[in-house]
Design an enzyme around this catalytic site. Structure first.
Site, PDB file in Angstrom:
ATOM      1  NE  ARG A   1      -3.952   0.360   1.664  1.00 37.38           N
ATOM      2  CZ  ARG A   1      -5.197   0.276   2.134  1.00 37.38           C
ATOM      3  NH1 ARG A   1      -5.527   0.893   3.257  1.00 37.38           N
ATOM      4  NH2 ARG A   1      -6.118  -0.405   1.496  1.00 37.38           N
TER       5      ARG A   1
ATOM      6  CG  HIS B   1      -8.258  -0.003  -3.314  1.00 41.10           C
ATOM      7  ND1 HIS B   1      -7.406  -1.054  -3.022  1.00 41.10           N
ATOM      8  CD2 HIS B   1      -9.022   0.182  -2.186  1.00 41.10           C
ATOM      9  CE1 HIS B   1      -7.631  -1.471  -1.785  1.00 41.10           C
ATOM     10  NE2 HIS B   1      -8.601  -0.747  -1.263  1.00 41.10           N
TER      11      HIS B   1
ATOM     12  CD  GLN C   1     -12.799  -2.345  -1.594  1.00 41.19           C
ATOM     13  OE1 GLN C   1     -12.021  -2.276  -0.664  1.00 41.19           O
ATOM     14  NE2 GLN C   1     -13.983  -2.925  -1.479  1.00 41.19           N
TER      15      GLN C   1
ATOM     16  CG  ASP D   1     -13.800   5.721  -1.047  1.00 43.12           C
ATOM     17  OD1 ASP D   1     -13.884   5.402   0.160  1.00 43.12           O
ATOM     18  OD2 ASP D   1     -12.710   5.740  -1.669  1.00 43.12           O
TER      19      ASP D   1
ATOM     20  CB  CYS E   1     -14.002   0.396  -0.512  1.00 46.54           C
ATOM     21  SG  CYS E   1     -13.403   2.049  -0.140  1.00 46.54           S
TER      22      CYS E   1
ATOM     23  NE  ARG F   1     -10.456  -5.709  -0.545  1.00 43.28           N
ATOM     24  CZ  ARG F   1      -9.623  -4.778  -0.069  1.00 43.28           C
ATOM     25  NH1 ARG F   1     -10.082  -3.831   0.723  1.00 43.28           N
ATOM     26  NH2 ARG F   1      -8.337  -4.765  -0.405  1.00 43.28           N
TER      27      ARG F   1
HETATM   28  N1   CP Z   1     -11.260  -0.928   1.852  1.00 47.69           N
HETATM   29  C1   CP Z   1      -9.991  -0.981   2.297  1.00 47.69           C
HETATM   30  O1   CP Z   1      -9.029  -1.096   1.529  1.00 47.69           O
HETATM   31  O2   CP Z   1      -9.898  -0.920   3.652  1.00 47.69           O
HETATM   32  P1   CP Z   1      -8.567  -0.736   4.511  1.00 47.69           P
HETATM   33  O3   CP Z   1      -8.074   0.669   4.275  1.00 47.69           O
HETATM   34  O4   CP Z   1      -8.994  -0.965   5.917  1.00 47.69           O
HETATM   35  O5   CP Z   1      -7.546  -1.744   4.038  1.00 47.69           O
HETATM   36  N1  NVA Z   2     -10.124   6.281  -1.210  1.00 45.45           N
HETATM   37  C1  NVA Z   2      -9.775   5.757   0.096  1.00 45.45           C
HETATM   38  C2  NVA Z   2      -9.923   4.287   0.130  1.00 45.45           C
HETATM   39  C3  NVA Z   2      -9.602   3.632   1.446  1.00 45.45           C
HETATM   40  C4  NVA Z   2      -9.723   2.145   1.396  1.00 45.45           C
HETATM   41  C5  NVA Z   2      -8.347   6.171   0.434  1.00 45.45           C
HETATM   42  O1  NVA Z   2      -7.478   6.131  -0.453  1.00 45.45           O
HETATM   43  O2  NVA Z   2      -8.090   6.553   1.586  1.00 45.45           O
END
Ligand code: CP
Ligand code: NVA
Length: 316
Positions: A116, A143, A146, A234, A273, A301
């Protein structure tokens, strides 16, 4: 001879963006995710990667995570492999070791890496030098993992996604970009309603157009959700974004409440998500109401990660 002898770099199955996969491959990954779920905790024998008992997934996080961290960890263990989790700041990455060097070293210890990252180019740079798969666990631009879970969630509730209509309302962010990629590859209609200042990246929309995707952009949330099979939103402020007050002001009209949901199909589902902020991008009545499938989406997931890992590790 490297201890962890792997195919040469160009043969590696990275999972960085859904746009990198052809439609048949993405369809296969989603079907594998359904099959993983149907099989329970252990993968069906035909979806078990060869040599998984000796395989290690390293997971590196530059930003927070609950679902992605845990679902990848559990998924790898349920497949039969093992995991190591690292915070980027605790590694030499946090002190500026070249990504190319890091990629080569991780490739000698591990069998796949999931990251990440703040900057999407971290993933592409690692992938250029790694001889093991690089999986995008969220970047500033996309992402994809997801959306594999979201596609299977849609299909569990509403049947095949091909030909369906999905409406996105809110920030044209990383999650929205992966929806654009998926719609284009799998042949469903995606209507995005965003304030013009927060539209998806021009390059993503241009890509969809060039590839013949049925992706429409509007600034009117009501128009986007009209007769949609699914409404998705989101957070208004993604990790790493600074201008929270301005975003909240711009995104107010894109909040999903009962009135907006009523404009979609009667049996439309609501997806998010997570993490969600009730009273901002979605009302409590919607996310905790009968049309919401967010808990199935979160569970999926896990099944999706198993499918993604299996594909990356050579399952066809
Ligand atoms: N939806 C998602 O990716 O959640 P987290 O940020 O908790 O991993
Ligand atoms: N768009 C959000 C998604 C989190 C899972 C972010 O990037 O923080």
């Amino acid at each position: 001879m490297p201890l962890n002898s792997k195919p040469i770099v160009r043969n590696v199955r990275h999972f960085i963006d859904l746009s990198d996969l052809d439609g048949t491959t993405l369809r296969r990954v989603v079907d594998m995710a359904h099959a993983m779920k149907a099989a329970g905790k252990r993968p069906p024998p035909e979806l078990k990667p060869e040599g998984i008992e000796d395989a290690i997934l390293v997971m590196i996080f530059e930003k927070q995570s609950t679902r992605t961290r845990l679902s990848f960890d559990v998924a790898m263990r349920q497949l039969g492999g093992q995991t190591v989790g690292l915070n980027a700041a605790d590694t030499q990455l946090g002190r500026g070791e070249p990504l190319s060097d890091t990629a080569k070293v991780l490739s000698r210890y591990c069998d796949a890496m999931m990251l990440r990252v703040n900057d999407h180019t971290t993933l592409t740079e690692l992938a250029a030098h790694a001889s093991i798969p690089v999986v995008n666990g969220l970047s500033d631009l996309s992402h994809p993992c997801q959306i594999v879970a979201d596609l299977m969630t849609f299909e569990e509730s509403r049947g095949p996604i091909k030909g369906a209509t999905v409406a996105w309302t809110g920030d044209g962010n990383n999650v929205a970009a992966s929806w654009v990629h998926a719609a284009t590859r799998l042949g469903f209609k995606l209507r995005l309603a965003c304030p013009p200042q927060l539209n998806p990246e021009r390059a993503v929309l241009d890509w969809a157009k060039a590839e013949g995707g049925a992706v429409e952009l509007t600034d009117d949330a009501g128009a986007a959700v009209a007769d949609a099979d699914c409404v998705v939103t989101d957070t208004w402020v993604s990790m790493g974004q600074a201008d929270a007050p301005k975003r909240k002001q711009l995104l107010g009209p894109y909040s999903v409440d009962d009135k907006l949901m009523a404009q979609a199909k009667k049996d439309a589902i609501f997806m998010h998500c997570l993490p969600a902020y009730r009273g901002h991008e979605v009302s409590a009545s919607v996310i905790d109401g009968p049309q919401s499938v967010v808990w199935d989406e979160a569970e999926n997931r896990l099944h999706a990660q198993k499918a993604i890992l299996a594909w990356c590790l050579g399952v066809n």
